[in-house]
Design a protein around this motif. Structure first.
Motif, short mmCIF file in Angstrom:
data_model
loop_
_atom_site.label_atom_id
_atom_site.label_comp_id
_atom_site.label_asym_id
_atom_site.label_seq_id
_atom_site.Cartn_x
_atom_site.Cartn_y
_atom_site.Cartn_z
N VAL A 1 -6.67 7.06 -3.08
CA VAL A 1 -5.49 6.56 -3.79
C VAL A 1 -5.85 5.29 -4.54
CG1 VAL A 1 -3.13 5.69 -3.51
CG2 VAL A 1 -3.97 7.54 -2.03
N SER B 1 0.84 -1.19 0.00
CA SER B 1 0.00 0.00 0.00
C SER B 1 0.88 1.24 0.00
CB SER B 1 -0.92 0.03 1.22
OG SER B 1 -1.71 1.20 1.19
N VAL C 1 0.08 4.01 -9.42
CA VAL C 1 -0.44 4.62 -8.19
C VAL C 1 -0.90 6.03 -8.57
CG1 VAL C 1 0.15 5.49 -5.89
CG2 VAL C 1 1.09 3.30 -6.69
N HIS C 2 -2.15 6.34 -8.26
CA HIS C 2 -2.70 7.66 -8.56
C HIS C 2 -3.19 8.26 -7.24
CE1 HIS C 2 -4.83 10.89 -10.56
NE2 HIS C 2 -4.27 10.50 -11.70
N LEU C 3 -2.60 9.38 -6.85
CA LEU C 3 -2.90 10.03 -5.58
C LEU C 3 -4.02 11.05 -5.76
CD1 LEU C 3 0.82 10.61 -4.55
CD2 LEU C 3 -0.67 8.71 -3.85
N HIS D 1 1.44 13.70 -8.83
CA HIS D 1 0.19 13.08 -8.38
C HIS D 1 0.05 11.60 -8.76
CE1 HIS D 1 -0.51 13.98 -12.56
NE2 HIS D 1 -1.47 13.08 -12.53
N ALA D 2 0.99 11.05 -9.52
CA ALA D 2 0.86 9.67 -9.98
C ALA D 2 2.20 9.12 -10.43
CB ALA D 2 -0.13 9.60 -11.15
N PRO E 1 -3.05 14.39 1.99
CA PRO E 1 -4.43 14.16 1.54
C PRO E 1 -5.41 15.25 2.01
CG PRO E 1 -3.48 12.12 2.34
CD PRO E 1 -2.51 13.21 2.68
N PRO F 1 -7.19 7.53 2.18
CA PRO F 1 -6.06 7.81 3.07
C PRO F 1 -6.45 8.58 4.33
CG PRO F 1 -6.08 9.39 1.29
CD PRO F 1 -7.19 8.41 1.00
N ALA G 1 -0.16 4.15 0.71
CA ALA G 1 -0.73 5.12 1.65
C ALA G 1 -1.35 4.39 2.83
CB ALA G 1 -1.80 5.96 0.95
N ALA H 1 4.13 8.51 -0.02
CA ALA H 1 3.66 7.45 -0.92
C ALA H 1 4.87 6.62 -1.31
CB ALA H 1 3.00 8.06 -2.15
#
Length: 152
Positions: free
Chosen positions: A120, A6, A73-75, A57-58, A108, A36, A8, A43
């Protein structure tokens, strides 16, 4: 089998609950989401491999070895619109990382304060929708803990 960590800390959610139709329909790939905790986070790389693409962001990591997986992974949702604000890139595109290495620092709560979802998404790329069960939905997960195992 590959453990996908993970990136996050938070609550595991199925992708179907993500407020973005592309991720929710698993068009990007199957996986899980993490809602999150609303505090500054780091991250981390979910798998060992090479950072194939890196944005604030990703990021996408191509796993090592034959038959290695690639994970995106996209935040947050629509966080590309922030132009990197609220994110600190720590890693470098094209470099090798170990699972658990820090890639991006972010908050976040700052994303949410900008009227965006900080959820996420963790997607296994180039795999069929439905390939990752959502049986862990509702569980708490810490940064760097196993989120899923591939193949599921």
């Amino acid at each position: 089998m590959t453990d996908v960590l993970s990136p996050a800390a938070g609550t595991i959610r199925p992708l179907s609950e993500v407020p973005d139709p592309v991720f929710a329909a698993e068009m990007v790939g199957p996986g899980l989401a993490v809602d999150p905790t609303r505090e500054p986070q780091t991250a981390v790389a979910p798998i060992t491999g090479t950072i194939a693409k890196l944005h604030p962001h990703a990021f996408a990591i191509a796993g090592d070895g034959d038959g290695g997986i690639a994970v995106l992974v996209h935040l947050g949702i629509d966080t590309v619109q922030l132009g990197g604000e609220g994110f600190e890139v720590v890693a470098t595109e094209g470099t090798h990382v170990e699972a658990g290495d820090v890639v991006v620092r972010w908050d976040p709560a700052t994303v949410e304060a900008g009227d965006r979802s900080p959820i996420v998404m963790v997607c296994v790329l180039d795999q069929p929708a439905g390939a990752v069960p959502a049986d862990r939905a509702g569980e708490q997960v810490a940064v760097g803990q196993r989120l899923l195992t591939w193949p599921a």
